[in-house]
Design a protein around this motif. Sequence first.
Motif, PDB file in Angstrom:
ATOM      1  N   VAL A  13     -18.585  -5.922 -10.342  1.00  0.00           N
ATOM      2  CA  VAL A  13     -19.170  -5.594  -9.045  1.00  0.00           C
ATOM      3  C   VAL A  13     -20.423  -4.744  -9.280  1.00  0.00           C
ATOM      4  N   ILE A  14     -21.470  -5.035  -8.518  1.00  0.00           N
ATOM      5  CA  ILE A  14     -22.729  -4.291  -8.596  1.00  0.00           C
ATOM      6  C   ILE A  14     -22.621  -3.081  -7.667  1.00  0.00           C
ATOM      7  N   HIS A  15     -22.798  -1.888  -8.234  1.00  0.00           N
ATOM      8  CA  HIS A  15     -22.682  -0.668  -7.433  1.00  0.00           C
ATOM      9  C   HIS A  15     -24.018   0.038  -7.229  1.00  0.00           C
ATOM     10  N   SER A  16     -25.026  -0.287  -8.035  1.00  0.00           N
ATOM     11  CA  SER A  16     -26.288   0.445  -7.913  1.00  0.00           C
ATOM     12  C   SER A  16     -27.461  -0.525  -7.807  1.00  0.00           C
ATOM     13  N   PHE A  17     -28.564  -0.009  -7.268  1.00  0.00           N
ATOM     14  CA  PHE A  17     -29.759  -0.823  -7.126  1.00  0.00           C
ATOM     15  C   PHE A  17     -30.308  -1.226  -8.483  1.00  0.00           C
ATOM     16  N   LEU A  18     -30.152  -0.378  -9.489  1.00  0.00           N
ATOM     17  CA  LEU A  18     -30.624  -0.689 -10.838  1.00  0.00           C
ATOM     18  C   LEU A  18     -29.968  -1.967 -11.359  1.00  0.00           C
ATOM     19  N   TYR A  19     -28.661  -2.072 -11.259  1.00  0.00           N
ATOM     20  CA  TYR A  19     -27.962  -3.261 -11.738  1.00  0.00           C
ATOM     21  C   TYR A  19     -28.224  -4.468 -10.836  1.00  0.00           C
ATOM     22  N   PHE A  20     -28.438  -4.197  -9.551  1.00  0.00           N
ATOM     23  CA  PHE A  20     -28.810  -5.276  -8.631  1.00  0.00           C
ATOM     24  C   PHE A  20     -30.144  -5.880  -9.049  1.00  0.00           C
ATOM     25  N   ARG A  21     -31.098  -5.022  -9.421  1.00  0.00           N
ATOM     26  CA  ARG A  21     -32.405  -5.498  -9.897  1.00  0.00           C
ATOM     27  C   ARG A  21     -32.281  -6.317 -11.174  1.00  0.00           C
ATOM     28  N   VAL A  22     -31.422  -5.906 -12.083  1.00  0.00           N
ATOM     29  CA  VAL A  22     -31.208  -6.652 -13.323  1.00  0.00           C
ATOM     30  C   VAL A  22     -30.681  -8.052 -13.002  1.00  0.00           C
ATOM     31  N   LEU A  23     -29.702  -8.120 -12.113  1.00  0.00           N
ATOM     32  CA  LEU A  23     -29.151  -9.413 -11.697  1.00  0.00           C
ATOM     33  C   LEU A  23     -30.222 -10.260 -11.017  1.00  0.00           C
ATOM     34  N   LEU A  24     -30.957  -9.660 -10.102  1.00  0.00           N
ATOM     35  CA  LEU A  24     -31.993 -10.368  -9.362  1.00  0.00           C
ATOM     36  C   LEU A  24     -33.088 -10.891 -10.294  1.00  0.00           C
ATOM     37  N   ASN A  25     -33.522 -10.065 -11.233  1.00  0.00           N
ATOM     38  CA  ASN A  25     -34.539 -10.501 -12.192  1.00  0.00           C
ATOM     39  C   ASN A  25     -34.068 -11.701 -12.998  1.00  0.00           C
ATOM     40  N   ASP A  26     -32.809 -11.685 -13.404  1.00  0.00           N
ATOM     41  CA  ASP A  26     -32.249 -12.807 -14.152  1.00  0.00           C
ATOM     42  C   ASP A  26     -32.293 -14.088 -13.322  1.00  0.00           C
ATOM     43  N   LYS A  39     -29.671 -14.752  -0.441  1.00  0.00           N
ATOM     44  CA  LYS A  39     -28.343 -15.331  -0.684  1.00  0.00           C
ATOM     45  C   LYS A  39     -28.451 -16.586  -1.549  1.00  0.00           C
ATOM     46  N   SER A  40     -29.450 -17.390  -1.281  1.00  0.00           N
ATOM     47  CA  SER A  40     -29.672 -18.607  -2.055  1.00  0.00           C
ATOM     48  C   SER A  40     -30.082 -18.292  -3.491  1.00  0.00           C
ATOM     49  N   ILE A  41     -30.899 -17.280  -3.671  1.00  0.00           N
ATOM     50  CA  ILE A  41     -31.328 -16.880  -5.015  1.00  0.00           C
ATOM     51  C   ILE A  41     -30.133 -16.394  -5.826  1.00  0.00           C
ATOM     52  N   LEU A  42     -29.282 -15.589  -5.204  1.00  0.00           N
ATOM     53  CA  LEU A  42     -28.153 -15.019  -5.918  1.00  0.00           C
ATOM     54  C   LEU A  42     -27.027 -16.023  -6.165  1.00  0.00           C
ATOM     55  N   GLY A  43     -26.910 -17.010  -5.283  1.00  0.00           N
ATOM     56  CA  GLY A  43     -25.847 -18.008  -5.443  1.00  0.00           C
ATOM     57  C   GLY A  43     -24.472 -17.358  -5.460  1.00  0.00           C
ATOM     58  N   ARG A  93     -20.714 -10.489  -6.091  1.00  0.00           N
ATOM     59  CA  ARG A  93     -20.665  -9.280  -6.921  1.00  0.00           C
ATOM     60  C   ARG A  93     -21.189  -8.051  -6.182  1.00  0.00           C
ATOM     61  N   LEU A  94     -21.894  -8.267  -5.073  1.00  0.00           N
ATOM     62  CA  LEU A  94     -22.442  -7.151  -4.289  1.00  0.00           C
ATOM     63  C   LEU A  94     -21.372  -6.504  -3.434  1.00  0.00           C
ATOM     64  N   ASN A  95     -20.283  -7.239  -3.238  1.00  0.00           N
ATOM     65  CA  ASN A  95     -19.135  -6.751  -2.508  1.00  0.00           C
ATOM     66  C   ASN A  95     -19.551  -6.255  -1.130  1.00  0.00           C
ATOM     67  N   ASP A  96     -19.215  -5.041  -0.772  1.00  0.00           N
ATOM     68  CA  ASP A  96     -19.543  -4.519   0.558  1.00  0.00           C
ATOM     69  C   ASP A  96     -20.889  -3.799   0.592  1.00  0.00           C
TER      70      ASP A  96
END
Length: 95
Positions: A19-32, A46-50, A55-58
């Motif tokens: 699960v992604i808890h911080s913006f830093l890890y969200f950015r890593v996922l998004l960049n990938d 939503k389409s980009i993340l698929g 993993r973003l949970n709530d």
Amino acid sequence: MKNLYIIDTQIKERKLETVIHSFLYFRVLLNDKINKLTIGESKSLKSILGKSARRLNDRAAELEAELIKNIQAGLYTKLKRGTVMQHQEANKPSV
């Protein structure tokens, strides 16, 4: 099933999705995910993340809001914010 075991090789190869808890890890996922797209494509977040969106949970709304702030402030330049069309507008025939 009473117990689940995580196989060490999956952790070492970073195949375990958490699960992604911080913006830093969200950015890593998004960049990938962005690196796999064609420049100029227009897609929803939503389409980009698929399937990774789960993993973003709530925290999805909170992370998206922070992303928008970063885009507007010029701190995140891999994406730009597009226009969201209302459902009725999307169904109107173009002239």
